[in-house]
Design a protein around this motif. Structure first.
Motif, PDB file in Angstrom:
ATOM      1  N   ALA A   1      -5.958  -0.387  -4.752  1.00  9.90           N
ATOM      2  CA  ALA A   1      -5.530  -1.690  -4.225  1.00  9.90           C
ATOM      3  C   ALA A   1      -5.209  -1.600  -2.736  1.00  9.90           C
ATOM      4  CB  ALA A   1      -4.301  -2.177  -5.002  1.00  9.90           C
ATOM      5  N   MET A   2      -4.884  -0.403  -2.257  1.00  7.21           N
ATOM      6  CA  MET A   2      -4.564  -0.209  -0.839  1.00  7.21           C
ATOM      7  C   MET A   2      -5.761   0.332  -0.050  1.00  7.21           C
ATOM      8  SD  MET A   2      -0.666   1.262  -0.878  1.00  7.21           S
ATOM      9  CE  MET A   2      -0.891   2.525  -2.081  1.00  7.21           C
ATOM     10  N   ASN A   3      -6.927   0.367  -0.664  1.00  7.70           N
ATOM     11  CA  ASN A   3      -8.148   0.883  -0.014  1.00  7.70           C
ATOM     12  C   ASN A   3      -8.011   2.343   0.407  1.00  7.70           C
ATOM     13  OD1 ASN A   3      -9.452  -1.547  -0.330  1.00  7.70           O
ATOM     14  ND2 ASN A   3      -8.979  -2.276   1.729  1.00  7.70           N
TER      15      ASN A   3
END
Ligand SMILES: *[C@@H]1O[C@H](CO)[C@@H](O)[C@H](O)[C@H]1NC(C)=O
Ligand SMILES: *[C@@H]1O[C@H](CO)[C@@H](O)[C@H](O)[C@H]1NC(C)=O
Ligand SMILES: [Zn+2]
Length: 248
Positions: A136-138
């Motif tokens: 989700a935070m890449n």
């Protein structure tokens, strides 16, 4: 007139970038969509071993953004949409009965330090939830697998301590027998069987790995070991880097 020129330039750039990155390729489009929805997880990467071989694990001498003497660097990781990686804490079989445990700890250490050095690119991960959070935070979720049972020196305490340090799979052998499991070379006749698969201690280790929640990796072992573990294990196993033929 100026706007006409600018739009022509944009059009030319758009056409040429399409030609280069094949954005029109429906399979590529589909692959990129799938990898944006679901993390791609690579089961095995020897970058830590290369860091040891090429840089003596001295990360101040390495820039992973520009490194070009390895298969892996950060630009390739981004381009390949690598959601999660099991970094391999591998040390060679000639450390068995010598300093395998120390060298393995040093490889675990270098993975942790790599994550600390590149906090925008890597997130150390020890659970499936960590993988989803990193995704989700890449960031590339970074897990550790120890490649070869020689790394635990026949010690369940060492296995458990490695789990505490974040190790989430153990490949039962590399390309040598351990005192408790036969490796793939037995199947080729290039090394004699010592245990006809797993020894009683090897079976105890499988039970302990199941209890801990450490994945059992069946790359590199004999077919007999594979079958014994498949019969015994209460949890799914993995083949982290295997194919239809034996790998090195
Ligand atoms: C690899 O990296 C080094 C150091 O950054 C650089 O001097 C060299 O030109 C690069 N080689 C290639 C083939 O890109
Ligand atoms: C992650 O990357 C995607 C695609 O590039 C972007 O849309 C999204 O905003 C990024 N998310 C974060 C938390 O940076
Ligand atoms: Zn291997």
């Amino acid at each position: 007139m100026l706007s006409k020129i600018i739009s022509t330039v944009y059009w030319a750039l758009w056409v040429s970038s399409c030609a280069v990155n094949a954005a029109e390729d429906p399979l590529m489009t589909r692959a990129l969509r799938l990898m944006s929805e679901t993390p791609l997880i690579d089961g095995h990467n020897d970058l830590p071993w290369q860091l040891r071989k090429q840089f003596n694990n001295e990360l101040n001498k390495v820039d992973l953004n520009t490194l070009n003497t390895t298969h892996t660097n950060i630009p390739k990781i981004k381009e390949g949409r690598l959601g999660a990686q099991f970094w391999s804490a591998y040390v060679p079989c000639d450390t068995q009965y010598k300093d395998a445990v120390r060298q393995t700890l040093e490889q675990i250490d270098v993975v942790h330090r790599m994550c600390q050095k590149y906090p925008n690119d890597f997130m150390f991960a020890a659970t499936s939830q960590d993988i989803m959070d990193a995704f989700a935070m890449n960031k590339t979720a970074s897990l550790i697998g120890v490649e070869g049972g020689h790394s635990i020196d026949s010690s369940l305490g060492t296995l458990r301590t490695m789990y505490q340090l974040g190790v989430r799979y153990l490949t039962l052998t590399h390309s040598c027998n351990t005192p408790w499991a036969d490796n793939w070379r037995v199947d080729t006749g290039s090394e004699p069987s010592q245990h006809d698969g797993l020894s009683p201690f090897g079976k105890q280790l499988i039970v302990e790995m199941n209890r801990l929640g450490m994945l059992i990796d069946l790359a590199h072992v004999t077919e007999k070991v594979m079958n014994q573990v498949l019969d015994m294990s209460k949890a799914p196993v993995i083949f982290s880097h295997s194919s239809a033929v034996h790998c090195l």
